[in-house]
Design a protein around this motif. Structure first.
Motif, PDB file in Angstrom:
ATOM      1  N   SER A   4       5.878   1.506  11.707  1.00  0.00           N
ATOM      2  CA  SER A   4       4.950   0.555  11.613  1.00  0.00           C
ATOM      3  C   SER A   4       5.765  -0.325  10.749  1.00  0.00           C
ATOM      4  CB  SER A   4       3.608   0.752  10.965  1.00  0.00           C
ATOM      5  OG  SER A   4       4.158   1.642   9.451  1.00  0.00           O
ATOM      6  N   LEU A   5       5.248  -1.636  10.820  1.00  0.00           N
ATOM      7  CA  LEU A   5       5.969  -2.997  10.329  1.00  0.00           C
ATOM      8  C   LEU A   5       4.903  -3.676   9.376  1.00  0.00           C
ATOM      9  CD1 LEU A   5       8.927  -3.790   9.994  1.00  0.00           C
ATOM     10  CD2 LEU A   5       8.030  -5.574  11.750  1.00  0.00           C
ATOM     11  N   ASP A   6       4.840  -3.578   7.912  1.00  0.00           N
ATOM     12  CA  ASP A   6       3.590  -4.420   7.263  1.00  0.00           C
ATOM     13  C   ASP A   6       4.319  -5.204   6.372  1.00  0.00           C
ATOM     14  OD1 ASP A   6       1.679  -2.742   8.688  1.00  0.00           O
ATOM     15  OD2 ASP A   6       2.121  -1.158   7.361  1.00  0.00           O
ATOM     16  N   LEU A   7       3.552  -6.302   6.198  1.00  0.00           N
ATOM     17  CA  LEU A   7       3.755  -7.374   5.277  1.00  0.00           C
ATOM     18  C   LEU A   7       2.536  -7.342   4.231  1.00  0.00           C
ATOM     19  CD1 LEU A   7       4.874 -10.406   7.229  1.00  0.00           C
ATOM     20  CD2 LEU A   7       6.262  -9.299   5.647  1.00  0.00           C
ATOM     21  N   LEU A   8       2.873  -6.756   3.077  1.00  0.00           N
ATOM     22  CA  LEU A   8       1.916  -6.514   1.851  1.00  0.00           C
ATOM     23  C   LEU A   8       2.336  -7.315   0.780  1.00  0.00           C
ATOM     24  CD1 LEU A   8       1.468  -2.585   2.185  1.00  0.00           C
ATOM     25  CD2 LEU A   8       0.079  -4.650   3.304  1.00  0.00           C
ATOM     26  N   VAL A   9       1.182  -7.634  -0.090  1.00  0.00           N
ATOM     27  CA  VAL A   9       1.289  -8.401  -1.273  1.00  0.00           C
ATOM     28  C   VAL A   9       1.697  -7.352  -2.146  1.00  0.00           C
ATOM     29  CG1 VAL A   9      -0.194 -10.203  -0.784  1.00  0.00           C
ATOM     30  CG2 VAL A   9      -1.040  -8.186  -1.799  1.00  0.00           C
ATOM     31  N   SER A  10       2.230  -7.560  -3.771  1.00  0.00           N
ATOM     32  CA  SER A  10       2.750  -6.717  -4.346  1.00  0.00           C
ATOM     33  C   SER A  10       1.787  -5.719  -4.786  1.00  0.00           C
ATOM     34  CB  SER A  10       3.437  -7.535  -5.603  1.00  0.00           C
ATOM     35  OG  SER A  10       4.218  -8.443  -5.193  1.00  0.00           O
ATOM     36  N   ASP A  11       0.447  -6.212  -5.332  1.00  0.00           N
ATOM     37  CA  ASP A  11      -0.274  -5.202  -5.694  1.00  0.00           C
ATOM     38  C   ASP A  11      -0.574  -3.938  -4.634  1.00  0.00           C
ATOM     39  OD1 ASP A  11      -0.692  -6.452  -8.028  1.00  0.00           O
ATOM     40  OD2 ASP A  11      -2.650  -7.532  -7.644  1.00  0.00           O
ATOM     41  N   ASP A  12      -0.632  -4.570  -3.389  1.00  0.00           N
ATOM     42  CA  ASP A  12      -0.725  -3.469  -2.227  1.00  0.00           C
ATOM     43  C   ASP A  12       0.279  -2.406  -2.267  1.00  0.00           C
ATOM     44  OD1 ASP A  12      -3.299  -4.431  -1.635  1.00  0.00           O
ATOM     45  OD2 ASP A  12      -2.623  -5.867  -0.098  1.00  0.00           O
ATOM     46  N   ILE A  13       1.520  -2.861  -2.486  1.00  0.00           N
ATOM     47  CA  ILE A  13       2.673  -2.119  -2.322  1.00  0.00           C
ATOM     48  C   ILE A  13       2.573  -1.146  -3.343  1.00  0.00           C
ATOM     49  CG2 ILE A  13       5.082  -2.156  -2.812  1.00  0.00           C
ATOM     50  CD1 ILE A  13       5.377  -5.068  -1.411  1.00  0.00           C
ATOM     51  N   ILE A  14       2.242  -1.562  -4.648  1.00  0.00           N
ATOM     52  CA  ILE A  14       2.248  -0.733  -5.774  1.00  0.00           C
ATOM     53  C   ILE A  14       1.070   0.272  -5.567  1.00  0.00           C
ATOM     54  CG2 ILE A  14       1.814  -0.605  -8.117  1.00  0.00           C
ATOM     55  CD1 ILE A  14       4.314  -1.820  -7.704  1.00  0.00           C
ATOM     56  N   GLN A  15       0.139   0.015  -5.060  1.00  0.00           N
ATOM     57  CA  GLN A  15      -1.031   1.028  -4.755  1.00  0.00           C
ATOM     58  C   GLN A  15      -0.658   1.795  -3.823  1.00  0.00           C
ATOM     59  OE1 GLN A  15      -3.686   1.509  -6.446  1.00  0.00           O
ATOM     60  NE2 GLN A  15      -3.877   3.478  -5.410  1.00  0.00           N
ATOM     61  N   LYS A  16      -0.092   1.625  -2.694  1.00  0.00           N
ATOM     62  CA  LYS A  16       0.383   2.448  -1.463  1.00  0.00           C
ATOM     63  C   LYS A  16       1.434   3.360  -1.924  1.00  0.00           C
ATOM     64  CE  LYS A  16       0.981   0.954   2.587  1.00  0.00           C
ATOM     65  NZ  LYS A  16       0.431   1.557   3.836  1.00  0.00           N
ATOM     66  N   VAL A  17       2.284   3.113  -2.928  1.00  0.00           N
ATOM     67  CA  VAL A  17       3.492   4.169  -3.264  1.00  0.00           C
ATOM     68  C   VAL A  17       2.667   4.882  -4.415  1.00  0.00           C
ATOM     69  CG1 VAL A  17       5.313   4.216  -4.974  1.00  0.00           C
ATOM     70  CG2 VAL A  17       5.452   2.325  -3.218  1.00  0.00           C
ATOM     71  N   ARG A  18       1.803   4.676  -5.286  1.00  0.00           N
ATOM     72  CA  ARG A  18       1.166   5.481  -6.128  1.00  0.00           C
ATOM     73  C   ARG A  18       0.239   6.531  -5.350  1.00  0.00           C
ATOM     74  NH1 ARG A  18       0.105   0.962 -10.605  1.00  0.00           N
ATOM     75  NH2 ARG A  18       1.872   1.295 -11.777  1.00  0.00           N
ATOM     76  N   ASP A  19      -0.486   6.078  -4.309  1.00  0.00           N
ATOM     77  CA  ASP A  19      -1.223   7.036  -3.447  1.00  0.00           C
ATOM     78  C   ASP A  19      -0.187   8.205  -2.792  1.00  0.00           C
ATOM     79  OD1 ASP A  19      -3.596   5.520  -3.717  1.00  0.00           O
ATOM     80  OD2 ASP A  19      -3.204   4.466  -1.842  1.00  0.00           O
ATOM     81  N   TYR A  20       0.939   7.850  -2.352  1.00  0.00           N
ATOM     82  CA  TYR A  20       1.761   8.852  -1.833  1.00  0.00           C
ATOM     83  C   TYR A  20       2.460   9.681  -3.077  1.00  0.00           C
ATOM     84  CZ  TYR A  20       2.878   7.218   2.961  1.00  0.00           C
ATOM     85  OH  TYR A  20       2.726   6.912   4.253  1.00  0.00           O
ATOM     86  N   GLN A  21       2.556   9.012  -3.977  1.00  0.00           N
ATOM     87  CA  GLN A  21       3.071   9.888  -5.155  1.00  0.00           C
ATOM     88  C   GLN A  21       2.272  11.148  -5.414  1.00  0.00           C
ATOM     89  OE1 GLN A  21       4.348   7.641  -8.714  1.00  0.00           O
ATOM     90  NE2 GLN A  21       5.674   9.348  -9.609  1.00  0.00           N
ATOM     91  N   GLN A  22       1.003  10.880  -5.637  1.00  0.00           N
ATOM     92  CA  GLN A  22       0.091  11.855  -5.822  1.00  0.00           C
ATOM     93  C   GLN A  22       0.200  13.007  -5.274  1.00  0.00           C
ATOM     94  OE1 GLN A  22      -4.103  10.382  -5.410  1.00  0.00           O
ATOM     95  NE2 GLN A  22      -3.849   8.577  -6.575  1.00  0.00           N
ATOM     96  N   HIS A  23       0.694  13.220  -4.071  1.00  0.00           N
ATOM     97  CA  HIS A  23       0.915  14.433  -3.100  1.00  0.00           C
ATOM     98  C   HIS A  23       2.380  14.598  -2.739  1.00  0.00           C
ATOM     99  CE1 HIS A  23      -3.392  14.324  -3.290  1.00  0.00           C
ATOM    100  NE2 HIS A  23      -3.319  13.243  -2.758  1.00  0.00           N
ATOM    101  N   HIS A  24       3.351  13.848  -3.283  1.00  0.00           N
ATOM    102  CA  HIS A  24       4.728  13.945  -2.828  1.00  0.00           C
ATOM    103  C   HIS A  24       5.769  13.913  -4.068  1.00  0.00           C
ATOM    104  CE1 HIS A  24       2.636  12.823   0.751  1.00  0.00           C
ATOM    105  NE2 HIS A  24       3.364  13.288   1.505  1.00  0.00           N
ATOM    106  N   VAL A  25       6.904  14.408  -3.859  1.00  0.00           N
ATOM    107  CA  VAL A  25       8.122  13.996  -4.845  1.00  0.00           C
ATOM    108  C   VAL A  25       8.981  12.927  -4.151  1.00  0.00           C
ATOM    109  CG1 VAL A  25      10.004  14.882  -5.877  1.00  0.00           C
ATOM    110  CG2 VAL A  25       8.156  16.515  -5.516  1.00  0.00           C
ATOM    111  N   ALA A  26       9.210  11.830  -4.912  1.00  0.00           N
ATOM    112  CA  ALA A  26       9.737  10.664  -4.334  1.00  0.00           C
ATOM    113  C   ALA A  26      11.393  10.754  -4.638  1.00  0.00           C
ATOM    114  CB  ALA A  26       9.263   9.554  -4.965  1.00  0.00           C
ATOM    115  N   MET A  27      12.090  10.311  -3.802  1.00  0.00           N
ATOM    116  CA  MET A  27      13.672  10.100  -3.907  1.00  0.00           C
ATOM    117  C   MET A  27      13.936   8.746  -3.666  1.00  0.00           C
ATOM    118  SD  MET A  27      14.843  13.030  -4.931  1.00  0.00           S
ATOM    119  CE  MET A  27      13.745  14.512  -5.174  1.00  0.00           C
ATOM    120  N   GLN A  28      14.668   8.019  -4.346  1.00  0.00           N
ATOM    121  CA  GLN A  28      14.835   6.728  -4.272  1.00  0.00           C
ATOM    122  C   GLN A  28      16.420   6.324  -4.119  1.00  0.00           C
ATOM    123  OE1 GLN A  28      13.165   4.337  -7.525  1.00  0.00           O
ATOM    124  NE2 GLN A  28      14.169   2.383  -6.910  1.00  0.00           N
ATOM    125  N   SER A  29      16.698   5.357  -3.293  1.00  0.00           N
ATOM    126  CA  SER A  29      17.845   4.721  -3.100  1.00  0.00           C
ATOM    127  C   SER A  29      17.978   3.277  -3.076  1.00  0.00           C
ATOM    128  CB  SER A  29      18.718   5.425  -1.784  1.00  0.00           C
ATOM    129  OG  SER A  29      20.025   4.901  -1.743  1.00  0.00           O
TER     130      SER A  29
END
Length: 211
Positions: free
Chosen positions: A42-67
């Protein structure tokens, strides 16, 4: 200032991602000793606040690796490994029996970093080749803490509308599948560069110009 793109431009970006991910999936399948299925990103254009929230939602149930992505483009990738992924990858690759906890040791961290390096590296290389851009992926890190905070460099004080590629892969066996989310973030300036490059392709034509 809003950003818009046509459906053709979306399709072209999706296809670029699909090519890179298909190559990455082959390598991942060898490591994981499992069949890897890829969904159309999928391809989404999101404002900054929505980006931060989406990442935090994932982080609740996942371990993140960043590059981080460096060079002509400015961005970052985040791969999110669930407890089930960690358990199965630990068993297959490390011969280690674990539960599906998100608490991982140094050896497991190294494994997830290497897998992230393979998958995101293939994707970034494909973007560089097709878009003829001088970009490369920095070695992955395990950020820990609030992962969303590490994205602040992409969200400076001026108004931006970053691009999120929400790429979902499936790590599958006979009985079930587990989503392995991969998110690719570019800042506004980079997104503008990508659109300029894509719109210069002869096969797009004037009909692909955004309104």
């Amino acid at each position: 200032m809003n950003v818009s793109m046509t459906e053709l431009e979306r399709d072209i970006i999706r296809e670029i991602l699909n090519i890179g991910l298909a190559r990455a999936a082959d390598s991942f399948a060898i490591i994981a000793q499992e069949r890897v299925l890829l969904e159309v990103p999928s391809l989404d254009l999101l404002v900054s606040d929505d980006i931060i929230q989406k990442v935090r939602d994932y982080q609740q149930h996942h371990v993140a690796m960043q590059s981080d992505i460096r060079g002509d483009f400015n961005g970052t990738t985040l791969m999110f490994f669930s407890g089930q992924h960690i358990q199965r990858l630990s068993r297959v690759c490390l011969r280690m029996k674990t539960d599906d906890s998100l608490q991982i040791n140094e050896l497991q961290t190294s494994l997830l970093l290497e897998i992230s390096n393979i998958i995101t590296g293939a994707l970034v290389t494909q973007l560089a080749n097709i878009l003829k851009a001088n970009i490369y992926g920095a070695p992955p890190t395990a950020p820990g803490g609030d992962v969303a905070a590490s994205l602040q460099s992409l969200l400076p004080h001026e108004q931006l509308q970053p691009l999120i590629f929400s790429v979902i892969t499936q790590f599958s066996d006979k009985d079930n599948s587990v989503e392995l989310p991969l998110m690719l973030f570019f800042d506004r300036a980079t997104f503008d560069k990508i659109l300029v490059i894509i719109r210069s392709y002869d096969f797009i034509g004037s009909g692909a110009k955004s309104a």
